[in-house]
Design a protein around this motif. Sequence first.
Motif, PDB file in Angstrom:
ATOM      1  N   ALA A  40       9.006 -13.618  14.716  1.00 30.30           N
ATOM      2  CA  ALA A  40       8.411 -13.864  13.368  1.00 30.30           C
ATOM      3  C   ALA A  40       7.078 -13.926  13.579  1.00 30.30           C
ATOM      4  O   ALA A  40       6.503 -13.289  12.430  1.00 30.30           O
ATOM      5  CB  ALA A  40       8.891 -15.234  13.115  1.00 30.30           C
ATOM      6  N   TRP A  41       6.304 -14.207  14.390  1.00 29.45           N
ATOM      7  CA  TRP A  41       4.916 -14.141  14.827  1.00 29.45           C
ATOM      8  C   TRP A  41       4.488 -12.579  14.527  1.00 29.45           C
ATOM      9  O   TRP A  41       3.665 -12.052  13.810  1.00 29.45           O
ATOM     10  CB  TRP A  41       4.354 -14.707  15.943  1.00 29.45           C
ATOM     11  N   GLN A  42       5.024 -11.873  15.312  1.00 28.92           N
ATOM     12  CA  GLN A  42       4.880 -10.242  15.436  1.00 28.92           C
ATOM     13  C   GLN A  42       5.120  -9.734  14.117  1.00 28.92           C
ATOM     14  O   GLN A  42       4.443  -8.909  13.565  1.00 28.92           O
ATOM     15  CB  GLN A  42       5.587  -9.467  16.419  1.00 28.92           C
ATOM     16  N   SER A  43       6.105 -10.170  13.456  1.00 28.67           N
ATOM     17  CA  SER A  43       6.530  -9.514  12.044  1.00 28.67           C
ATOM     18  C   SER A  43       5.323  -9.590  10.981  1.00 28.67           C
ATOM     19  O   SER A  43       5.369  -8.949   9.871  1.00 28.67           O
ATOM     20  CB  SER A  43       7.907 -10.048  11.529  1.00 28.67           C
ATOM     21  N   MET A  44       4.750 -10.662  11.041  1.00 30.88           N
ATOM     22  CA  MET A  44       3.812 -11.186  10.067  1.00 30.88           C
ATOM     23  C   MET A  44       2.380 -10.451  10.335  1.00 30.88           C
ATOM     24  O   MET A  44       1.528 -10.371   9.606  1.00 30.88           O
ATOM     25  CB  MET A  44       3.652 -12.552   9.846  1.00 30.88           C
ATOM     26  N   ILE A  45       2.139 -10.001  11.635  1.00 31.21           N
ATOM     27  CA  ILE A  45       0.674  -9.522  11.884  1.00 31.21           C
ATOM     28  C   ILE A  45       0.680  -8.099  11.124  1.00 31.21           C
ATOM     29  O   ILE A  45      -0.792  -8.056  10.309  1.00 31.21           O
ATOM     30  CB  ILE A  45       0.566  -9.117  13.380  1.00 31.21           C
ATOM     31  N   PRO A  46       1.599  -7.308  10.927  1.00 28.63           N
ATOM     32  CA  PRO A  46       1.120  -6.312  10.224  1.00 28.63           C
ATOM     33  C   PRO A  46       0.837  -6.494   8.554  1.00 28.63           C
ATOM     34  O   PRO A  46      -0.212  -5.793   8.034  1.00 28.63           O
ATOM     35  CB  PRO A  46       2.473  -5.313  10.063  1.00 28.63           C
ATOM     36  N   VAL A  47       1.648  -7.809   7.972  1.00 29.45           N
ATOM     37  CA  VAL A  47       1.259  -8.101   6.625  1.00 29.45           C
ATOM     38  C   VAL A  47      -0.151  -8.664   6.612  1.00 29.45           C
ATOM     39  O   VAL A  47      -0.847  -8.333   5.729  1.00 29.45           O
ATOM     40  CB  VAL A  47       2.582  -9.301   6.260  1.00 29.45           C
ATOM     41  N   SER A  48      -0.566  -9.610   7.728  1.00 31.64           N
ATOM     42  CA  SER A  48      -1.879 -10.115   7.472  1.00 31.64           C
ATOM     43  C   SER A  48      -2.802  -9.063   7.657  1.00 31.64           C
ATOM     44  O   SER A  48      -3.962  -9.185   7.363  1.00 31.64           O
ATOM     45  CB  SER A  48      -1.873 -11.126   8.467  1.00 31.64           C
ATOM     46  N   ALA A  49      -2.728  -7.764   8.412  1.00 34.53           N
ATOM     47  CA  ALA A  49      -3.270  -7.080   8.842  1.00 34.53           C
ATOM     48  C   ALA A  49      -3.640  -6.025   7.505  1.00 34.53           C
ATOM     49  O   ALA A  49      -4.526  -5.049   7.541  1.00 34.53           O
ATOM     50  CB  ALA A  49      -3.017  -6.189   9.976  1.00 34.53           C
ATOM     51  N   GLY A  50      -2.842  -6.220   6.552  1.00 33.48           N
ATOM     52  CA  GLY A  50      -3.007  -5.361   5.383  1.00 33.48           C
ATOM     53  C   GLY A  50      -1.983  -4.398   4.999  1.00 33.48           C
ATOM     54  O   GLY A  50      -2.180  -3.431   3.908  1.00 33.48           O
ATOM     55  N   VAL A  51      -0.735  -4.472   5.744  1.00 35.46           N
ATOM     56  CA  VAL A  51       0.014  -3.197   5.566  1.00 35.46           C
ATOM     57  C   VAL A  51       1.112  -3.863   4.392  1.00 35.46           C
ATOM     58  O   VAL A  51       1.514  -4.972   4.391  1.00 35.46           O
ATOM     59  CB  VAL A  51       0.995  -3.023   6.893  1.00 35.46           C
ATOM     60  N   PRO A  52       1.302  -3.142   3.606  1.00 35.63           N
ATOM     61  CA  PRO A  52       2.119  -3.813   2.265  1.00 35.63           C
ATOM     62  C   PRO A  52       3.432  -3.704   2.528  1.00 35.63           C
ATOM     63  O   PRO A  52       4.000  -2.835   3.355  1.00 35.63           O
ATOM     64  CB  PRO A  52       1.828  -2.627   1.009  1.00 35.63           C
ATOM     65  N   MET A  53       4.067  -4.794   1.786  1.00 31.71           N
ATOM     66  CA  MET A  53       5.564  -4.773   1.730  1.00 31.71           C
ATOM     67  C   MET A  53       6.165  -4.075   0.682  1.00 31.71           C
ATOM     68  O   MET A  53       5.246  -3.456  -0.058  1.00 31.71           O
ATOM     69  CB  MET A  53       6.167  -6.230   2.072  1.00 31.71           C
ATOM     70  N   GLY A  54       7.434  -4.278   0.435  1.00 31.75           N
ATOM     71  CA  GLY A  54       7.968  -3.535  -1.073  1.00 31.75           C
ATOM     72  C   GLY A  54       9.023  -4.470  -1.558  1.00 31.75           C
ATOM     73  O   GLY A  54       8.763  -5.450  -1.824  1.00 31.75           O
ATOM     74  N   ALA A  55       9.917  -3.716  -2.223  1.00 29.02           N
ATOM     75  CA  ALA A  55      10.605  -4.242  -3.257  1.00 29.02           C
ATOM     76  C   ALA A  55      11.524  -5.594  -2.994  1.00 29.02           C
ATOM     77  O   ALA A  55      11.907  -6.219  -3.701  1.00 29.02           O
ATOM     78  CB  ALA A  55      11.455  -3.419  -4.105  1.00 29.02           C
ATOM     79  N   SER A  56      11.896  -5.281  -1.576  1.00 27.58           N
ATOM     80  CA  SER A  56      12.720  -6.614  -1.195  1.00 27.58           C
ATOM     81  C   SER A  56      11.938  -7.983  -1.257  1.00 27.58           C
ATOM     82  O   SER A  56      12.490  -8.866  -1.792  1.00 27.58           O
ATOM     83  CB  SER A  56      13.067  -6.395   0.217  1.00 27.58           C
ATOM     84  N   HIS A  57      10.754  -7.924  -0.923  1.00 25.46           N
ATOM     85  CA  HIS A  57       9.873  -9.141  -0.653  1.00 25.46           C
ATOM     86  C   HIS A  57       9.456  -9.673  -2.336  1.00 25.46           C
ATOM     87  O   HIS A  57       9.566 -10.676  -2.828  1.00 25.46           O
ATOM     88  CB  HIS A  57       8.781  -9.208  -0.183  1.00 25.46           C
ATOM     89  N   ALA A  58       9.190  -8.207  -3.087  1.00 32.70           N
ATOM     90  CA  ALA A  58       8.906  -8.533  -4.565  1.00 32.70           C
ATOM     91  C   ALA A  58      10.157  -9.279  -5.298  1.00 32.70           C
ATOM     92  O   ALA A  58      10.034 -10.237  -6.224  1.00 32.70           O
ATOM     93  CB  ALA A  58       8.656  -7.381  -5.288  1.00 32.70           C
ATOM     94  N   ILE A  59      11.213  -8.672  -5.095  1.00 34.58           N
ATOM     95  CA  ILE A  59      12.426  -9.403  -5.781  1.00 34.58           C
ATOM     96  C   ILE A  59      12.825 -10.765  -5.213  1.00 34.58           C
ATOM     97  O   ILE A  59      13.164 -11.797  -6.193  1.00 34.58           O
ATOM     98  CB  ILE A  59      13.839  -8.236  -5.621  1.00 34.58           C
ATOM     99  N   GLY A  60      12.584 -10.707  -4.083  1.00 39.21           N
ATOM    100  CA  GLY A  60      12.790 -12.105  -3.276  1.00 39.21           C
ATOM    101  C   GLY A  60      12.045 -13.351  -3.861  1.00 39.21           C
ATOM    102  O   GLY A  60      12.597 -14.453  -4.025  1.00 39.21           O
ATOM    103  N   HIS A  61      10.533 -12.853  -4.204  1.00 36.73           N
ATOM    104  CA  HIS A  61       9.881 -13.986  -4.590  1.00 36.73           C
ATOM    105  C   HIS A  61      10.505 -14.432  -6.079  1.00 36.73           C
ATOM    106  O   HIS A  61      10.464 -15.594  -6.395  1.00 36.73           O
ATOM    107  CB  HIS A  61       8.626 -13.541  -4.772  1.00 36.73           C
TER     108      HIS A  61
END
Length: 392
Positions: free
Chosen positions: A259-280
């Motif tokens: 879980a930690w490793q999965s979040m480093i790209p997000v915190s580093a500025g790599v964008p996510m996509g529609a799954s997270h947008a819809i999920g919110h």
Amino acid sequence: MASEIGLTATERVTLDEPAASAVAREAERQGARRVVLIASRHLAKNTEEIAHIEAELGDRHAVTIDGIRPHVPRSDVIAAADRARDAGADLVVAVGGGSVIEAAKAVPLCLRHDIRSVAALEGFRTRVEPDGLVVRPQFAGPDVRLVCVPTTLSGGEWSFSAGLTDEETRRKSPYAHRTMAPVLIVLDPRITLHTPEWLWLSTGIRSVDHAAETLASALSNPFCDGLAESALRLLGRGLPAVKADPGNLAARLECQVGAWQSMIPVSAGVPMGASHAIGHVLGADSDVPHGYTSCVMAPFVQAWNEGHCGGRQDRIAASLGAPELTAAAALDRLISGLGLPRSLAEVGVTRSRLPAIAEKTMHDRWARTNPRPVREPADVLEILERAGAAEG
């Protein structure tokens, strides 16, 4: 392509140390005398874990707050901030799942700016304009630091953004500053033994979704790609291992590191996509738990994106140990094997809600960074239609 990697203000992470001793040592390091705990109500009322932390803190403990509701209604944050202010908080400690941690990240912000009402929070909200422009207000960061002891795998502790829900519009928005990130994160697999199985596994899929969406992004880089792939490998084997043996602490710690490793790209500025947008939106609009939103949407979004990721989806499938499958099929196999929901109908979403969900999704920043462009609500509706909502 040149890129810049951003880092949060988190300074330390403990691995496999009991939460109570790690929290007490950090309070001493910070010179804190009025420590406010924001805790999961389940842990506070049904286990001894919070009492152990309180005892270890001794006279440094000021007050324990529980009762943060799912999806973090802004009124809950204001109520928690009022109690922390009254207690003279000089350190905040969050112990619990994603909603507890998101609220706890926002409380020091409220203390710093003397925010005492939901209306006063509005000026700090990151918003998306109709043309897709993301507007991030500039403000001073908190001066009271945060410690996080996560008990799920949703990963919010690794971000400096707090997602809070407007109870009137039922929309979730981020509130972000670099120093909203915790100074210390405590990864203690023992405390997670109290987490219900469905919650542990589904939030693990949330982190799988973090890694999959950043790995699918053309705006990633070799550093972040490697972390996303490692996260998928750790979670892809750790989650089934915990499903098979809930007492497997080594597998639980593997999941936490994944879980930690999965979040480093997000915190580093790599964008996510529609799954997270819809999920919110599914969370705020239809009360779907965050982990379940990824269980339902991640495979369908990856299927919709096929042919738009420049071969990156092959790396998702390979990292999940299924190079012979598509990314969507590899995700489906993992999620289904854990016994988690795979349709909107299974999480109580009806067809009548889909147009509103599609429209609200366009106001989420991650809708604008999906590998296959999401240009209008009809695009979101096409994905939602694949996900099998219930009639009604």
